[in-house]
Design a protein around this motif. Structure first.
Motif, PDB file in Angstrom:
ATOM      1  N   ARG A  96       0.836  -1.205   0.000  1.00  0.00           N
ATOM      2  CA  ARG A  96       0.000   0.000   0.000  1.00  0.00           C
ATOM      3  C   ARG A  96       0.873   1.259   0.000  1.00  0.00           C
ATOM      4  O   ARG A  96       0.680   2.179  -0.812  1.00  0.00           O
ATOM      5  N   TYR A 121      -4.556  -0.179  -4.928  1.00  0.00           N
ATOM      6  CA  TYR A 121      -4.678   0.486  -3.632  1.00  0.00           C
ATOM      7  C   TYR A 121      -6.100   0.284  -3.059  1.00  0.00           C
ATOM      8  O   TYR A 121      -6.266  -0.027  -1.874  1.00  0.00           O
ATOM      9  N   ALA A 122      -7.103   0.449  -3.914  1.00  0.00           N
ATOM     10  CA  ALA A 122      -8.493   0.309  -3.463  1.00  0.00           C
ATOM     11  C   ALA A 122      -8.773  -1.114  -2.987  1.00  0.00           C
ATOM     12  O   ALA A 122      -9.443  -1.332  -1.969  1.00  0.00           O
ATOM     13  N   ARG A 123      -8.234  -2.098  -3.706  1.00  0.00           N
ATOM     14  CA  ARG A 123      -8.458  -3.497  -3.338  1.00  0.00           C
ATOM     15  C   ARG A 123      -7.797  -3.829  -1.997  1.00  0.00           C
ATOM     16  O   ARG A 123      -8.401  -4.467  -1.134  1.00  0.00           O
ATOM     17  N   THR A 125      -7.080  -1.745   0.389  1.00  0.00           N
ATOM     18  CA  THR A 125      -7.782  -1.009   1.441  1.00  0.00           C
ATOM     19  C   THR A 125      -9.091  -1.701   1.815  1.00  0.00           C
ATOM     20  O   THR A 125      -9.421  -1.852   2.993  1.00  0.00           O
ATOM     21  N   LYS A 126      -9.848  -2.117   0.811  1.00  0.00           N
ATOM     22  CA  LYS A 126     -11.132  -2.770   1.091  1.00  0.00           C
ATOM     23  C   LYS A 126     -10.932  -4.079   1.849  1.00  0.00           C
ATOM     24  O   LYS A 126     -11.566  -4.301   2.894  1.00  0.00           O
ATOM     25  N   TRP A 129      -9.814  -3.665   5.513  1.00  0.00           N
ATOM     26  CA  TRP A 129     -10.532  -2.620   6.246  1.00  0.00           C
ATOM     27  C   TRP A 129     -10.612  -2.896   7.748  1.00  0.00           C
ATOM     28  O   TRP A 129     -10.560  -1.982   8.573  1.00  0.00           O
ATOM     29  N   VAL A 142      -7.835   6.873   4.793  1.00  0.00           N
ATOM     30  CA  VAL A 142      -7.827   7.106   3.341  1.00  0.00           C
ATOM     31  C   VAL A 142      -7.702   8.593   2.998  1.00  0.00           C
ATOM     32  O   VAL A 142      -7.000   8.969   2.053  1.00  0.00           O
ATOM     33  N   GLN A 166     -12.243   5.778  -6.867  1.00  0.00           N
ATOM     34  CA  GLN A 166     -12.125   4.348  -7.141  1.00  0.00           C
ATOM     35  C   GLN A 166     -12.349   3.525  -5.879  1.00  0.00           C
ATOM     36  O   GLN A 166     -12.965   2.461  -5.905  1.00  0.00           O
ATOM     37  N   LEU A 167     -11.876   4.030  -4.744  1.00  0.00           N
ATOM     38  CA  LEU A 167     -12.073   3.332  -3.481  1.00  0.00           C
ATOM     39  C   LEU A 167     -13.559   3.240  -3.136  1.00  0.00           C
ATOM     40  O   LEU A 167     -14.056   2.191  -2.730  1.00  0.00           O
ATOM     41  N   THR A 168     -14.262   4.350  -3.301  1.00  0.00           N
ATOM     42  CA  THR A 168     -15.708   4.354  -3.033  1.00  0.00           C
ATOM     43  C   THR A 168     -16.426   3.346  -3.920  1.00  0.00           C
ATOM     44  O   THR A 168     -17.291   2.593  -3.465  1.00  0.00           O
ATOM     45  N   GLU A 170     -15.047   0.705  -5.404  1.00  0.00           N
ATOM     46  CA  GLU A 170     -14.587  -0.651  -5.073  1.00  0.00           C
ATOM     47  C   GLU A 170     -15.340  -1.199  -3.853  1.00  0.00           C
ATOM     48  O   GLU A 170     -15.817  -2.335  -3.855  1.00  0.00           O
TER      49      GLU A 170
END
Length: 1021
Positions: A96, A121-123, A125-126, A129, A142, A166-168, A170
């Motif tokens: 990350r 990064y989004a994957r 982070t999710k 979590w 984030v 993208q995070l939102t 994902e």
């Protein structure tokens, strides 16, 4: 020596790197399929290699091509996503941090590489979590992660905003490789801890951007604004409560904004921000602004009290008015489409009684009407967007009888204008389409039907004006058409144009007649319907008289659509026969009663089957009309039909000589014979009316099918026969028989059919399966016939105790199944769970979980039989579990060790049973549950196994209701369990089933009476 070894490894490493870059180039650039395939194969091996992680870092650090960087990012995403042998926490933190630093130091990477790294990064982070390190949720900071991007150059800002966007996205999307419960847990936590802060940040950045004089011709500044708008949209489009609705549907259009977001929507500056942006940015970006406004307009009603909602609606309507008054950007198709969606939300989320109280309502409704009329007149522009405009007017028109506000709604002024614009624009389009060779919208049956359904409600508002317009236009078109037919020098194009105009008029007349069901009709309106029906029937007489020379397929399909609507409204017990429509039919056409009208229906059906037998669309719709008529038994329609000489003709002459579609045509596909089943289903129903126990009448009816079976038997008895002819004859025959078997739902008639087919002809079906097992076009109809024969429809298979028929039928069926080697998956599950739960309990855990997930999916299947079968299977499993649990608590010895094992698996994965409890309860409460009894049987066991979860689910549903409805909903749940004991005895189950029926009725009444709530999307007043 050591230096040489190290140098060797370095050289080897970099030669491997070069090879990887070559493979990447081959994968993404080569046009040679074989080379690409080899490169793909090699790269798959690389992805699965033990040193993939270190090589990915090397590719990112040392790679010379963007493709190698993309490969590295993609491989890393797969590594962090795997469920087996996951990467350690420290390693994921390092990846990350490395990705963030990599993006920060290289802001000008290729766009697809940046996107892949942000996705990585989004994957991470999710999936991380809920991971902690020293009591710190290490993947949740984030906003802090992107702060340094937002404080740097425009390029860095774009990366930072894209990361959040993208995070939102994902976290909002369920991942099929991970449990749904885990996804919802992460999504809910992200919603509660971070989403509002991200939305607030995006709005603040948009305010800053709009306050500056941005140079939107500059590519980077344009890109930043676009990413900010995408971020705002992703926040507003978030699945806040886990409904996972179909994104292609606009029907469920309430955005369940959390209460903690109230401040953002009570403050009019948020709404004003997006309306101001729309007017200040170029048309290429404004569709995104309108998409955000569509979501904002759809926030749940319960977010506001009445005064707050009125104020919010006032600001919203003012913004819409401003766009309509300055329509410069609307010629852009994307802007136009989104704006139409925004207009539709005005009524889907707000009541007409609320809209009319808005200060500028008269001006706004005038502007919307003008916009709609102009849009309809330009029918060739964005035709898919018209749906939303018609949806708005349909909802407005449907609300008129219910509105209680004293302010005028003015729909009596503007709705006729919309109706007229739609009708005249469709008629005017015919000539242009023919002249310019454009695509005819009439060829898109789904789109036409959707628009007609909407028009059926719109046109019924101020129906006198609609009817007068239709009469005027129809008379003009019919007169011109008749003159052209009588003229010797009229052109084919002119005739085709008039036929096209009449086609639209017939469709529209059928639609507005069908709209009668939506309103309390008056005698005067029934008389108007009579005027329209007379004209269509007169036109039908004219066109039918010409079928020997020429016919128009589209016009015939319109006629069938008209007949279907006419049948629904005016045939049977729906209306009094004293209706002024029948009076008008008697005066003009001499059709004095329903029997004479039915003779017109049957006459049209026979005419179509005679002249259009080779036209599949017309044949299938004609037979569907016959089938629908044959279903009218309770109203006496079928008895009237059977007395008609034309129906008796069909019952005595159902051969290819009289009905060409029954012929074996070597040029047609086997699938073209599907309509034969519909034909024989209808004939079977008509035959059963007076059949009783008359075997001679049955034998007479079956003569054509007997001859066909004998012909197939003769062909199969020889070594050399025409295989295609044999297949076609057999497929047509079994489709006919399936229709008859479906219709014969009485024991007496079914036994006549069974005695006819067994034993004489069953071996022919077995032989066909042996010969053509590999051809689904042949085996599927045969298997469907067998499935129908063994279907205990209306208890028709309850043979006498001394009768061997049940065994014989089972033997033939099992023989065919064995021969073919297949069986219905869900039917198999039902049998296994019913009689072999000990076997299922002995299976491996992953197999058991697969069976449960299959049942869970089947509960929501559109096919009622699949859903019912899954309910039965689930009931057997739940009953077994409950018994094992009861036995274990009483400390009785279990007969098999696998019992405890199965119980242990269920205790390890309670979410599976809980999910099914939630699914069943939601279907019963919120959906059109067609198999309520079947659903009730497993539900009691699910509740008893998950009492705490059921209590939480009940509280969640109760709390989601408006405050004044919560007590009533709570009482419904209390009554549901009234008198229910903690057992699964038959008496207890039956009491629960009775309670559930009352529960569903009371809940539905409560939901209907509620003006807002969980599923209250379409306000009717």
């Amino acid at each position: 020596m050591m230096c040489l070894v190290s140098l060797f490894h370095v050289v080897k490493k970099f030669s491997g790197l070069a090879q990887l870059e070559i493979l990447c180039k081959q994968l993404y650039e080569t046009t040679d399929t074989a080379v690409r395939h080899q490169a793909e194969k090699a790269l798959v091996e690389f992805t699965n290699s033990p040193d993939c992680l270190s090589k990915c870092q090397l590719l990112l650090e040392r790679g010379n091509s963007s493709y190698s960087q993309l490969l590295a990012a993609t491989c890393l995403s797969k590594l962090v996503s795997r469920t087996s042998n996951p990467l350690p926490l420290e390693q994921r933190i390092d990846i990350r941090n490395y990705v963030l630093n990599y993006l920060a130091t290289r802001p000008k990477l290729a766009a697809f590489v940046t996107q892949a790294l942000i996705q990585l990064y989004a994957r991470i982070t999710k999936l991380g979590w809920f991971d902690c390190q020293k009591d710190d949720y290490v993947f949740r900071n984030v906003i802090a992660d992107v702060t340094r991007f937002l404080q740097d150059s425009v390029e860095h800002c774009i990366i930072g905003v894209t990361i959040l966007s993208q995070l939102t996205n994902e976290i909002n999307q369920a991942d099929t490789t991970h449990p749904l419960t885990k996804h919802r847990k992460i999504a809910s936590s992200f919603r509660d801890s971070s989403l509002f802060d991200i939305f607030t940040l995006s709005c603040n950045l948009l305010k800053q951007a709009s306050g500056k004089n941005l140079n939107l011709n500059d590519e980077s500044q344009h890109g930043l604004l676009m990413q900010l708008l995408k971020l705002s949209y992703n926040c507003l489009n978030y699945d806040f409560i886990g409904t996972s609705t179909d994104e292609s549907s606009d029907d469920l259009c309430t955005v369940q904004i959390p209460t903690s977001w109230r401040s953002a929507f009570l403050d009019s500056s948020t709404l004003q921000l997006f309306f101001n942006l729309y007017h200040s940015i170029p048309p290429s970006l404004s569709p995104l602004v309108l998409s955000c406004l569509v979501q904002i307009a759809s926030v749940r009603r319960s977010l506001f009290n009445n005064a707050e909602r009125a104020k919010f609606l006032s600001h919203l309507v003012d913004g819409v008015k401003r766009i309509l008054a300055n329509p410069q950007c609307l010629p852009d198709p994307n802007n136009y489409h989104e704006f139409c969606r925004l207009l539709a939300r005005l009524k889907s989320n707000y009541q007409l009684g609320e809209l009319v109280k808005v200060e500028n309502y008269p001006e706004v409704i005038r502007l919307i009407a003008n916009f709609t009329v102009t849009s309809l007149q330009h029918w060739e522009f964005a035709p898919n967007s018209v749906h939303y405009l018609l949806s708005l007017w349909q909802r407005l028109a449907a609300s008129v009888p219910y509105v209680k506000a004293t302010e005028p709604h003015l729909l009596e002024t503007y709705t006729p204008e919309v109706t007229k614009a739609y009708i005249t624009s469709r008629l005017e389009s015919v000539h242009v389409i023919l002249r310019d060779g454009l695509e005819d919208p009439l060829d898109d049956a789904g789109l036409v039907q959707q628009q007609l359904d909407q028009l059926s409600t719109i046109g019924r508002c101020e129906y006198e004006k609609t009817c007068a317009l239709l009469v005027q236009l129809f008379d003009q078109a019919a007169q011109t058409y008749q003159e052209l037919l009588q003229s010797t020098n009229s052109s084919a194009v002119d005739i085709t144009v008039q036929e096209g105009r009449l086609t639209w008029l017939v469709y529209i007349i059928g639609a507005v007649i069908g709209g009668r069901v939506s309103f309390a009709s008056t005698d005067e309106q029934d008389a108007m319907d009579g005027e329209l029906v007379c004209r269509v029937l007169q036109l039908m007489n004219l066109t039918d008289s010409r079928l020997a020379q020429a016919g128009n397929e589209r016009l015939e399909l319109a006629m069938l659509s008209f007949f279907e609507q006419f049948r629904k409204i005016y045939i049977g017990d729906q209306v009094q026969k004293s209706s002024k429509l029948y009076r008008r039919l008697s005066e003009v056409l001499g059709l004095n009663d329903e029997t004479m009208v039915l003779s017109v229906f049957i006459g049209k059906i026979i005419t179509n089957l005679k002249y259009w037998g080779q036209c599949e669309p017309i044949t299938s719709k004609t037979l569907q009309l016959l089938n629908d008529l044959s279903l009218g038994y309770p109203s006496g329609v079928v008895r009237k039909l059977v007395k008609l000489s034309a129906v008796q003709f069909m019952l005595n002459n159902h051969t290819s000589e009289h009905f060409s579609f029954l012929g074996v045509n070597n040029q047609s596909n086997l699938s073209d014979m599907r309509c034969r089943t519909t034909f024989y289903t209808a004939l079977g129903r008509l035959l059963m009316v007076d059949l009783g126990e008359d075997e001679d009448q049955f034998e007479q009816f079956m003569l054509p099918l007997t001859a066909a079976f004998e012909a197939v038997a003769q062909m199969l008895s020889t070594n050399t026969f025409n295989e295609q002819e044999a297949k076609r004859t057999l497929v047509g025959l079994v489709r006919d028989l399936r229709g008859i078997a479906f219709a014969f739902n009485a024991k007496t008639s079914f036994m006549m059919l069974f005695d006819w087919i067994y034993p004489a002809y069953m071996p022919i079906l077995q032989r066909a399966i042996e010969l053509w097992y590999h051809d689904p076009a042949c085996t599927t109809p045969v298997l469907k016939l067998m499935a129908e024969l063994v279907h205990n429809r209306s208890q028709r298979l309850q043979f006498d105790v001394s009768s061997p028929n049940g065994i014989l039928l089972f033997r033939e069926t099992s023989k065919m199944i064995t021969t073919y080697g297949t069986q219905s998956f869900y039917s198999l599950l039902e049998v296994l769970t019913q009689d072999h739960m000990n076997f299922i309990a002995s299976l491996e855990p992953h197999v058991i979980m697969y069976i449960l997930s299959s049942i869970s999916e089947g509960l929501t299947a559109l096919d009622t039989m699949v859903c019912t079968g899954c309910c039965s299977s689930l009931d057997h499993i739940v009953t077994y579990l409950f018994k094992q649990l009861s036995r274990s608590t009483k400390k009785r010895p279990t007969p098999m060790a696998t019992d405890d094992r199965f119980l242990h698996i269920m205790q390890q994965h309670p979410e599976m049973i809980q999910q099914m409890l939630s699914t069943v309860l939601n279907i019963i409460i919120f959906e059109d549950c067609r198999n309520q009894w079947s659903m009730s049987r497993p539900l009691l066991g699910l509740i008893l196994l998950n009492e705490k979860y059921f209590a939480d689910l009940r509280n969640s549903i109760v709390n989601s209701q408006p405050p004044e409805k919560q007590q009533a909903m709570h009482l419904c749940f209390e009554n549901l369990m009234e008198g229910i004991e903690r057992n699964l005895l038959t008496k207890n189950r039956d009491r629960f089933t009775q309670n559930l029926s009352v529960f569903r009725r009371e809940v539905n009444d409560s939901m209907k009476n509620s003006t807002y709530g969980v599923n209250s999307n379409d306000m009717m007043s």
